[in-house]
Design an enzyme around this catalytic site. Sequence first.
Site, PDB file in Angstrom:
ATOM      1  N   ASP A 134       0.790  -1.248   0.000  1.00 46.58           N
ATOM      2  CA  ASP A 134       0.000   0.000   0.000  1.00 46.58           C
ATOM      3  C   ASP A 134       0.822   1.298   0.000  1.00 46.58           C
ATOM      4  O   ASP A 134       0.495   2.237   0.743  1.00 46.58           O
ATOM      5  CB  ASP A 134      -0.963   0.009   1.202  1.00 46.58           C
ATOM      6  CG  ASP A 134      -2.005  -1.101   1.144  1.00 46.58           C
ATOM      7  OD1 ASP A 134      -1.990  -1.900   0.195  1.00 46.58           O
ATOM      8  OD2 ASP A 134      -2.839  -1.191   2.079  1.00 46.58           O
ATOM      9  N   ASP A 177      -4.555  -0.762  -1.864  1.00 44.77           N
ATOM     10  CA  ASP A 177      -5.848  -0.616  -1.184  1.00 44.77           C
ATOM     11  C   ASP A 177      -6.796   0.022  -2.209  1.00 44.77           C
ATOM     12  O   ASP A 177      -6.448   1.033  -2.840  1.00 44.77           O
ATOM     13  CB  ASP A 177      -5.645   0.295   0.036  1.00 44.77           C
ATOM     14  CG  ASP A 177      -6.600   0.040   1.176  1.00 44.77           C
ATOM     15  OD1 ASP A 177      -6.918  -1.134   1.462  1.00 44.77           O
ATOM     16  OD2 ASP A 177      -7.024   1.029   1.822  1.00 44.77           O
ATOM     17  N   HIS A 195     -10.772   0.785  -2.673  1.00 48.48           N
ATOM     18  CA  HIS A 195     -12.141   0.783  -2.153  1.00 48.48           C
ATOM     19  C   HIS A 195     -13.120   1.456  -3.113  1.00 48.48           C
ATOM     20  O   HIS A 195     -12.811   2.519  -3.668  1.00 48.48           O
ATOM     21  CB  HIS A 195     -12.204   1.560  -0.833  1.00 48.48           C
ATOM     22  CG  HIS A 195     -11.356   1.012   0.263  1.00 48.48           C
ATOM     23  ND1 HIS A 195     -11.442  -0.282   0.717  1.00 48.48           N
ATOM     24  CD2 HIS A 195     -10.397   1.608   1.027  1.00 48.48           C
ATOM     25  CE1 HIS A 195     -10.583  -0.453   1.704  1.00 48.48           C
ATOM     26  NE2 HIS A 195      -9.931   0.653   1.913  1.00 48.48           N
ATOM     27  N   HIS A 244     -17.490   2.993   0.783  1.00 46.93           N
ATOM     28  CA  HIS A 244     -17.087   1.722   1.401  1.00 46.93           C
ATOM     29  C   HIS A 244     -17.477   1.683   2.884  1.00 46.93           C
ATOM     30  O   HIS A 244     -17.466   2.715   3.570  1.00 46.93           O
ATOM     31  CB  HIS A 244     -15.566   1.544   1.260  1.00 46.93           C
ATOM     32  CG  HIS A 244     -15.091   0.179   1.630  1.00 46.93           C
ATOM     33  ND1 HIS A 244     -14.475  -0.103   2.826  1.00 46.93           N
ATOM     34  CD2 HIS A 244     -15.182  -0.991   0.958  1.00 46.93           C
ATOM     35  CE1 HIS A 244     -14.187  -1.400   2.873  1.00 46.93           C
ATOM     36  NE2 HIS A 244     -14.597  -1.964   1.744  1.00 46.93           N
ATOM     37  N   HIS A 299     -10.650   6.996   1.738  1.00 48.40           N
ATOM     38  CA  HIS A 299      -9.285   6.877   1.212  1.00 48.40           C
ATOM     39  C   HIS A 299      -9.231   5.819   0.122  1.00 48.40           C
ATOM     40  O   HIS A 299     -10.069   4.920   0.077  1.00 48.40           O
ATOM     41  CB  HIS A 299      -8.300   6.512   2.340  1.00 48.40           C
ATOM     42  CG  HIS A 299      -8.567   5.150   2.924  1.00 48.40           C
ATOM     43  ND1 HIS A 299      -9.534   4.917   3.874  1.00 48.40           N
ATOM     44  CD2 HIS A 299      -8.012   3.946   2.656  1.00 48.40           C
ATOM     45  CE1 HIS A 299      -9.558   3.637   4.172  1.00 48.40           C
ATOM     46  NE2 HIS A 299      -8.653   3.009   3.447  1.00 48.40           N
ATOM     47  N   LYS A 307      -7.070  -4.987  -3.050  1.00 49.88           N
ATOM     48  CA  LYS A 307      -7.855  -5.507  -1.931  1.00 49.88           C
ATOM     49  C   LYS A 307      -8.726  -4.399  -1.379  1.00 49.88           C
ATOM     50  O   LYS A 307      -8.420  -3.219  -1.586  1.00 49.88           O
ATOM     51  CB  LYS A 307      -6.924  -6.041  -0.839  1.00 49.88           C
ATOM     52  CG  LYS A 307      -6.024  -4.945  -0.294  1.00 49.88           C
ATOM     53  CD  LYS A 307      -5.008  -5.459   0.675  1.00 49.88           C
ATOM     54  CE  LYS A 307      -4.132  -4.345   1.176  1.00 49.88           C
ATOM     55  NZ  LYS A 307      -4.860  -3.284   1.888  1.00 49.88           N
ATOM     56  N   CYS A 309      -2.092  -2.771   7.582  1.00 52.40           N
ATOM     57  CA  CYS A 309      -2.001  -3.704   6.447  1.00 52.40           C
ATOM     58  C   CYS A 309      -0.719  -4.529   6.436  1.00 52.40           C
ATOM     59  O   CYS A 309      -0.752  -5.700   6.067  1.00 52.40           O
ATOM     60  CB  CYS A 309      -2.231  -2.955   5.142  1.00 52.40           C
ATOM     61  SG  CYS A 309      -3.953  -2.399   5.021  1.00 52.40           S
TER      62      CYS A 309
HETATM   63  C1  VGL Z   1      -4.701   0.677   5.665  1.00 53.49           C
HETATM   64  C2  VGL Z   1      -6.273   1.567   7.063  1.00 53.49           C
HETATM   65  C3  VGL Z   1      -7.245   1.448   6.087  1.00 53.49           C
HETATM   66  C4  VGL Z   1      -3.277   0.276   5.464  1.00 53.49           C
HETATM   67  C5  VGL Z   1      -5.652   0.538   4.678  1.00 53.49           C
HETATM   68  O1  VGL Z   1      -2.819   0.205   4.302  1.00 53.49           O
HETATM   69  O2  VGL Z   1      -2.594   0.019   6.482  1.00 53.49           O
HETATM   70  N1  VGL Z   1      -5.019   1.185   6.856  1.00 53.49           N
HETATM   71  N2  VGL Z   1      -6.923   0.928   4.897  1.00 53.49           N
HETATM   72 ZN    ZN Z   2      -8.363   0.982   3.355  1.00 53.41          ZN
END
Ligand code: VGL
Ligand code: ZN
Length: 197
Positions: free
Chosen positions: A9, A47, A49, A53, A81, A106, A151
């Site tokens: 990410d 990430d 979404h 979401h 985000h 994901k 993550c």
């Molecule tokens: C993440 C919060 C929400 C991450 C992703 O990449 O750690 N954290 N979505």
């Molecule tokens: Zn996320």
Amino acid sequence: MTHALLVIDVQNDFCPGGALAVAGGDEIVSGINAAMNDFDAVILTQDWHPAGHSSFASSHDAEPMSLTEMPYGRQVLWPDHCIQGSVGANFHPNLTVDRADMIIRKGYNPAIDSYSAFFENDHKTPTGLEGYLRTRGIDTLTLVGLATDFCVNYSAVDAAKLGFNVTVQMDLCRAIDFDGSLAAAIDGMRAAGVDVT
Ligand code: VGL
Ligand code: ZN
């Protein structure tokens, strides 16, 4: 041994100026690019979404960073985000995306968040990454990226549970560190057999 670098990410929304900015998130990009040359395979996660979401506070009329109960357990409610196709969901512009063999997305299921690159937050629904790694004969993983305590943590723990040899290289990770989450994540990763270095 076939050793992959799993880059979690490294996206604009997790870097300074982004919607869910992680302090120093951009500092790790050049080190990750350099590390890519030391591995048999490079895999990036993203990430990804849909708008609205269920992990977004805005979908619940709630404050960002508050907690809620989902059918699959406790869930932090995040600022909007990494919305599919947005600039915030793009990889950091300096990340060497061309070096990646595979990009796995994901968090696309509207009803379930997915911190882990292996399973959604119900801990059951697979993303397909396990099969990709096994069919390529990859048995050893080094994880880097964002965020250490979400993550990266969930991905590392799942990978160790699945039987991969797992290292998290902390100098190429940065954390959200929300309410003790970084210390808990380090303890949890070590307890799962992850080498946190
Ligand atoms: C993440 C919060 C929400 C991450 C992703 O990449 O750690 N954290 N979505
Ligand atoms: Zn996320």
